[in-house]
Every structure is written in C-alpha cells, then in structure tokens.
Design a protein around this motif. Structure first.
Motif, PDB file in Angstrom:
ATOM      1  N   GLN A 175     -70.717  59.270  74.967  1.00 19.82           N
ATOM      2  CA  GLN A 175     -70.384  58.578  76.216  1.00 19.82           C
ATOM      3  C   GLN A 175     -69.340  59.357  77.024  1.00 19.82           C
TER       4      GLN A 175
ATOM      5  N   TRP B  53     -77.421  50.275  75.976  1.00 17.50           N
ATOM      6  CA  TRP B  53     -76.392  50.080  76.993  1.00 17.50           C
ATOM      7  C   TRP B  53     -76.867  50.647  78.333  1.00 17.50           C
ATOM      8  N   HIS B  62     -70.172  45.225  83.750  1.00 14.83           N
ATOM      9  CA  HIS B  62     -68.975  45.510  82.948  1.00 14.83           C
ATOM     10  C   HIS B  62     -68.397  46.882  83.290  1.00 14.83           C
ATOM     11  N   LEU B  64     -66.765  50.202  81.142  1.00 15.69           N
ATOM     12  CA  LEU B  64     -66.608  50.795  79.822  1.00 15.69           C
ATOM     13  C   LEU B  64     -65.858  52.097  80.067  1.00 15.69           C
ATOM     14  N   GLU B  74     -63.851  44.222  80.745  1.00 15.39           N
ATOM     15  CA  GLU B  74     -63.778  45.617  80.292  1.00 15.39           C
ATOM     16  C   GLU B  74     -64.120  45.618  78.796  1.00 15.39           C
ATOM     17  N   LEU B  75     -65.044  46.495  78.353  1.00 15.11           N
ATOM     18  CA  LEU B  75     -65.530  46.409  76.973  1.00 15.11           C
ATOM     19  C   LEU B  75     -65.069  47.552  76.066  1.00 15.11           C
ATOM     20  N   THR B  76     -64.191  48.443  76.553  1.00 13.92           N
ATOM     21  CA  THR B  76     -63.776  49.574  75.727  1.00 13.92           C
ATOM     22  C   THR B  76     -63.243  49.129  74.365  1.00 13.92           C
ATOM     23  N   PHE B 121     -70.104  49.822  70.253  1.00 11.85           N
ATOM     24  CA  PHE B 121     -68.766  49.364  70.673  1.00 11.85           C
ATOM     25  C   PHE B 121     -67.698  49.795  69.674  1.00 11.85           C
ATOM     26  N   ILE B 124     -67.011  53.456  70.394  1.00 10.40           N
ATOM     27  CA  ILE B 124     -66.260  53.587  71.643  1.00 10.40           C
ATOM     28  C   ILE B 124     -64.790  53.219  71.416  1.00 10.40           C
TER      29      ILE B 124
END
Ligand code: HEM
Ligand code: HEM
Ligand SMILES: [Fe+2]
Lengths: 464, 238
Positions: A175, B53, B62, B64, B74-76, B121, B124
């Motif tokens: 990412q 994703w 969202h 990221l 925010e999903l970080t 996730f 990340i």
C-alpha cells in the motif's frame, strides 16, 4: 478565429459545460449525505458519488485544455490543424470512455485509488486517446515555421501530463508504494505539468487581451514554470510524510513544498501587472476578469491554502481531514477551473461571431461563482478546523465529530447554491452564443484589436 | 535585466537538477520501504485484502494512511482500535454495529474475504508512519483517552475489549460513541446476573434490543461484568 479547424474547440467546450453541470449535481449528493440526507445510498453510495464528482472534474478540465490547445496551436503556429477530423474522433472517444467509467462506478467497477478510480482497461484507452491528441497538435506544431514559447510550453505540458499518467499503473502489493506512485500522477499533475498548461494559456490570453509585448510575457512564463519545477518536483515529498516512506521526506518535502507558492505568487503578479501595463485595451472585459481572477485565486487556493497545511508539524494533524477538501476545492477552481472558463470566455465570441461578453449574465456568472466558491471554502475550513481539534486533538469518536460539524455542511450547501447560480449563468451565456458559425476572420480585426509588437498598445477596438 | 534566454536556462537547469535528485531519492525510498512497512509480513492474505479494498473503492468513503474520503472513519489503526472481532462483525453487517448511523455499503463478503481484509488492516497497522496518526494531546486534560486509540493497556481498569468494541457505541466518563446509552452508573442499574445474560445475547433479554449480539469469549464477558459493576453514579472515574 483565423483557421477553419479551430472550430473543433467549441465542441470540447460544450462537453466541458455538460460534464461540469453533472459534477456539481454529484457534489450536492455528497453534501446532503454529510448532513444525513443519504436517501440515494442504495443506488449512489457515497464512494460512487465521490468518484464521479472528481473524475468528471478531471475529464472536463482535460477537455477544456484540449479545446484550448486546438484553438491556440493553429493560431500560434499559423496553420490549420494537421488532422482536423481526428480531433472530433478523439473527442467522441474521450466522452465514451468517460461515460463508461462513470456508469461503471455505479456498478461497483473501479480501481479504488483516489483520483485514479477509472478501471484499468479504460486507463489504456485514456492514454491512447490523449496520445492521439498530442500527435495531432504535435504534428501541427512540428510542420510549422513558427514555434512560439507559448505553444511549446503548452505542448510539453500536455505531453508530460500524458506520460505521467503511466506511473499510476505500476502494480504493487504494498500500500505504501501504491500511494507513492499515485502521487506521481496526482501531485506531479496539479503541482507540476498542469501548471505549465495553465501558464501557457495564461500567457496566450495576456498577449491577446493586454497587448503587452510577447517577448516580455514569454520571458516571465519561463521564470514561472522554472519556479514551478524547482519547488514542485521535490515538493512531492509533502505527500510522503506519513505513508510509510523514510523520514527524510519530512524535511525535503517540507522545504521544497513551502516554496511552491512562489510560482503561484508569480502567476498572480504576472496577471495583474500585465493587465495594468496593457491598459486593458481589449473590449472583452469578461475574459480579462476571468484571466486575472484565475491568476489571483490560484494563488489563494493553491499557494496560500496549500502552504497552510504543508509544513509537516501542521500536516501531522490535518492530514486526511476536511482541511484537505477545503484546499482541494479552491485550488482546483482558482487554477484550473477558472483558466478553462477564461479561455472559453475569450474564444467563444471568436468561434461564434457573437459578442455577448457585456451581457449581464456574463458579469453575474463571474461574481456569483467566485463569491460562492470562496464561501464554500470557508464552510469547509470551519468544518475542517473543528474536525481537527475534536477528532485529532481531543480524541472524540469520528461519527460524534461528524454530528458536531453537520451545521457547516448546511453552510456549504448554501454557498454551493450561489456558486451553482453563477455557473448556470455562465452556461446560459454559452448557449446564447449559439453554435460555431463564425466567419473566418481574415481581416483579423473584427473582434480583436490589432496587436502591434510595441510593449504597450491602447488601440481602441472597432467592435465597441 | 534578465533576458529571455537566461530565463530559459534557469528553467531547464532547475528542472534537470530537481528531476535528477527526485529520481535518486525515489530509488533510495524503494530500497527502504520493504523494511519500514514490514514487507516480510505481507502474506497472500494481506494482498488479497488489498485487492478487495481497491476493487470495492473503500477509499471512496474512508481514509487509509490519511488518504481517501472524509465521510467515514480513518482506518489506519482500526485493527488496534477495534480488534478483529469488531471488524469482522462490521463487515458482515455494518448496520448491526452502527444501527441508524451514517450508512456503509453492505457487501456480502464471505468469511474468507473478511479474514483477508482483517489481515490487511493488521498489516497496515504495523507500518512505521513517522508518528501518524498522532495521539490526542488534549485528551488527558478532559478524561482518560480511549484505550484502543492510545495503543497501550488502559490505566483505569477497563478491559481492552471494552476500549475496542464497546466505546464505539457507549460513552463512559464523557468519552465514546452515542449509539447506545451512557454506561456511567450502569453498576447501580444492573446486577451481574443481568449483565451476564445481556452480554451473552441482548435479544434474549429484551425483544428487539438495539444492541447486537457480539462475538465475546467467556473470559471477556467475565472481565466486562467486573468492570461494568464498578461504574457507579457520583463516583465517575476521573
Ligand atoms: C493548483 C494547484 C493545486 C491543486 C489543484 C491542489 C489540489 C489538491 C488536492 C485535490 C489534494 C488532495 C489529494 C489527495 O488526497 O489525493 C491536495 C493535497 C495537498 N496539497 Fe494541494 N493542490 C495544489 C497546490 C498545492 C500547493 C502549492 C501546496 C503547498 C504549498 C499544496 C499542499 C497540499 C498538501 C500538503 C496536501 C496534502 C493534504 C493531506 O495531507 O491530506 N497543494 N491538493
Ligand atoms: C458546487 C457544488 C459542490 C459541492 C456541494 C461539492 C461538495 C464536495 C464534497 C462534499 C466533497 C467530498 C468531501 C468528502 O470526501 O467528504 C467534494 C470533493 C471534492 N470536490 Fe467538490 N463540490 C462542489 C463543486 C466542486 C467544484 C466546482 C470543484 C472544482 C473546481 C470541486 C472539486 C472537488 C475536489 C477536488 C474534491 C476532492 C477533495 C479531496 O479529496 O480533498 N468540487 N466536493
Ligand atoms: Fe501536492
């Protein structure tokens, strides 16, 4: 208009008007979703509305740049377009690809990376289409004796924009790297090569509208685009602070991006001072308002509001909040939306042979849309600052903060309504001009004042 | 005065130098990112999660790594903040976890896909982001920060699972979500037996209960009951 093939520009501009209207509708869908009115969710979920809003924006701006190039390049190189038919085919192809992409978004077909949502197979079609366009203007320019700086800067800006679309397609499972390459497209477009396009169009309009000597205008064009790349290339680092890339980007990105406003300050100074020097000789005052307005608001939106959150210590808190949306709106509008509307305002009377630049709708369009956009920016700013304080500094839950800032989205809707009235007036004025039936202007003075090469010309136009 | 050819030279040289520097820095970055992002943990499941994703454009609502849209959380750090059970439940049926709130698309993922997204996730969440997202600095002056958000173990005796799942809907000491009732003083209102039944299955205690049946282990439930019983009126944790 001096060359028959310039006429194709009108069709690009008409496409702009259509796509711009649709973009605004999708903006309202999102603004209403933000205040809780999301009844359209089953058919147009927020992510579909958003992808449509931003992609329509990019497509109508590109259509505007292409239309501008098809008008400017023949004029600057003093010959007809190399392949006039190809220009129509290329417009049709662009529209078909764009419409397919947008229908796809509503069916959950996309690539899912911000601003690069267009699905991969369509990406290739976009590149081919843009390369056809580049070939067309490139050949026109190549075969001409007269290669002006303005035309060359415009051409290279467009060529680099096409090439910089490619890094966005580098495949990666990581990412962080995905995001790294995405910025090569997004940042190096808006804070790099698009500024070349904008600078070139600005310089063309200033030459035409102010009558200031071409040598002077083009010299400063070099200085401005020089500043753009000097700051903008390494300035890409302001997107590499917090995505998992090395820490040195905080210093490099922070330093160079802090210099980026200089290029925009240059543009603002350029527009204002050339307009003053030229004594505003041209009768098309509306076009001059858009031109100078563009140079000033691009500084406010991109330079000033960009600077406001580009320092790493600030960006740590504002990264990925509505502050970014505030800056995004004003920057896109001031720099690229307005330059396209400026070029349309200037060319429309030449393309159609009707001079409606003094119509009340033209003046109203300028003021209502700009006051509307400034107010929208303020609404986003208040919402954004509140969000940063409550969510990032105090640590409140995301959704709770959203309830707190709902009221500012009502403000946004009000401001956007004024903006929309202005754009409606602009489109009304566009329709009033009618189709491109303008005679070829061989005598060269029907609408434009004769522009001599003396530094300052105040030749009153015969048109008025 | 500056001449036009000097201006052109300024443009060409400046651009050339900066472009070269940028390409060199890019090469260096490419060589360092695998370590900084822990690419050794980038399993095929993580890769599949990333594809899900992307192909569903979750980034259209969202953010990221701070990139995306400003419509949804925010999903970080969501793996840390909510934990795998909550995320899985959310992806099975978003409306169950946040009834009556802003809507997220219901995707109908199968369990394998949900596991892939959770793995994504988790991966990340472990990237070194040079300090992003920052911990809330003003939080301590008002009330204790949400346990999960701060990352470390909570210091006011609340179980970790409370900080991850329950605060999404409930407020304690002025902090948390507002989907469910405020839980300050719940120790006065409800006894341990009631809480035990409630946490096993709200629907069994109250017909049409708005709280979903959550994926909790027996140990977690026991921990939660102990904690909830300490929440008395008039002696709210400072
Ligand atoms: C006309 C020129 C510009 C346009 C159209 C523009 C537009 C945008 C847009 C749309 C974004 C959001 C991008 C995304 O998240 O994918 C963005 C982000 C950003 N822009 Fe600009 N921008 C311009 C110039 C500038 C300048 C000159 C600066 C600095 C001085 C700047 C600083 C930033 C920063 C720091 C961000 C990142 C925000 C964040 O962390 O969320 N921009 N810009
Ligand atoms: C007139 C009505 C408009 C409304 C109501 C509107 C509203 C919005 C909203 C609500 C968002 C999404 C923010 C989010 O993610 O939550 C958005 C995004 C965006 N809009 Fe608009 N918009 C309008 C017009 C425009 C215009 C005229 C432009 C460009 C000139 C524009 C450029 C953008 C951009 C670049 C973004 C992405 C921003 C970012 O990611 O930071 N919009 N708009
Ligand atoms: Fe940027």
């Amino acid at each position: 208009m001096k060359y028959n093939s310039q006429r194709v520009a009108w069709w690009f501009f008409a496409t702009c008007m259509l796509l711009f209207s649709l973009q605004i509708i999708y903006g309202f869908i999102m603004a209403f979703a933000h205040v809780g009115l999301d009844g359209l969710h089953p058919w147009i979920p927020f992510n579909a509305a958003r992808a449509t809003h931003t992609n329509l924006l990019v497509v109508w701006l590109l259509a505007g740049f292409m239309g501008a190039a098809y008008f400017i390049i023949p004029e600057e190189s003093q010959r007809e377009l190399e392949w006039p038919r190809l220009a129509y085919v290329q417009l049709a192809a662009l529209v078909i690809v764009g419409v397919t992409a947008i229908i796809g978004f509503h069916l959950n077909w996309w690539e899912g990376r911000k601003f690069l949502e267009i699905p991969r197979p369509l990406d290739f079609l976009v590149v081919i289409d843009v390369l056809l366009f580049i070939a067309n203007i490139g050949m026109t320019l190549w075969k001409s004796e007269r290669k002006t700086t303005t035309a060359l800067v415009l051409f290279f800006g467009l060529l680099m924009a096409a090439l910089l679309y490619l890094p966005g397609m580098i495949p990666t499972a990581n990412q962080t790297m995905d995001s790294y390459w995405r910025w090569w497209v997004v940042h190096l477009w808006v804070e790099g090569v698009w500024e070349l396009i904008m600078g070139a169009i600005l310089s063309y309009l200033l030459i035409k509208l102010t009558g200031v000597d071409r040598e002077i205008i083009e010299k400063w064009l070099y200085v401005i685009v020089g500043l753009t790349f000097l700051s903008g290339i390494l300035g890409t680092g302001h997107h590499y602070y917090f995505i998992g890339t090395p820490r040195y980007w905080l210093m490099i990105g922070g330093t160079f991006s802090a210099l980026e406003p200089l290029a925009f300050l240059g543009m603002a100074w350029y527009g204002i001072s050339m307009a003053k020097r030229g004594g505003r000789a041209h009768p098309n005052r509306t076009a001059l308002s858009w031109t100078v307005g563009c140079s000033v608001l691009s500084f406010v939106g991109a330079g000033f509001l960009g600077f406001a959150h580009t320092i790493p210590q600030v960006n740590l808190w504002t990264h990925g909040t509505l502050i970014t949306a505030m800056h995004g709106h004003m920057a896109f509008w001031g720099a690229y939306g307005m330059i396209v509307l400026a070029v349309i305002s200037y060319t429309l009377p030449l393309l159609t042979g009707r001079r409606l630049y003094d119509a009340p709708s033209a003046t109203f369009a300028f003021w209502a849309s700009n006051i509307g956009m400034i107010s929208m920016t303020l609404a986003f700013a208040v919402a954004g600052v509140t969000q940063v304080v409550l969510e990032r500094r105090v640590g409140m839950e995301f959704l709770q903060v959203q309830t707190e800032i709902q009221v500012h989205f009502w403000g946004l809707i009000l401001a956007a309504s004024l903006f929309t009235l202005g754009i409606t007036a602009f489109i009304w004025n566009f329709i009033q001009h009618g189709k491109p039936v303008g005679e070829l202007d061989t005598s060269r003075d029907a609408v434009e004042p004769a522009v001599a090469s003396a530094p300052v010309v105040a030749a009153p136009s015969g048109a008025e | 005065m500056l001449s036009k050819s000097a201006a052109r030279t300024f443009f060409l040289v400046g651009t050339g130098l900066c472009a070269t520097a940028f390409i060199l820095l890019t090469l260096d970055t490419i060589s360092r990112v695998p370590k900084q992002s822990h690419e050794e943990n980038l399993t095929p499941a993580v890769h599949r999660g990333k594809d899900l994703w992307d192909s569903n454009n979750c980034m259209g609502c969202h953010t990221l790594l701070g990139e995306g849209a400003y419509y949804a959380p925010e999903l970080t750090r969501v793996y840390d903040r909510r934990g795998p059970e909550f995320i899985s439940a959310m992806l099975r049926d978003p409306a169950a976890m946040y009834p009556g709130q802003r809507q997220m698309t219901k995707y109908g993922f199968n369990e394998a896909q949900i596991a892939d997204l959770v793995a994504f996730f988790q991966w990340i969440g472990n990237i070194d982001l040079n300090g992003f997202p920052p911990s809330p600095v003003l939080a301590s002056s008002a009330a204790p920060p949400i346990a999960g958000a701060a990352g470390g173990p909570p210091d006011d005796g609340r179980p970790r699972v409370f900080g991850q799942i329950c605060v999404a809907c409930h407020t304690v000491a002025g902090r948390g979500g507002n989907v469910g009732p405020v839980l300050d003083g719940v120790g006065d209102r409800r006894d341990a037996a009631y809480l035990n039944r409630w946490l096993h299955d709200p629907g069994a205690v109250k017909r049409g209960a708005l709280m979903p049946k959550l994926p909790l282990t027996e140990a977690q439930i026991a921990e939660l009951i102990t904690y909830l019983s300490t929440l008395r009126a008039r002696q709210v944790t400072p």
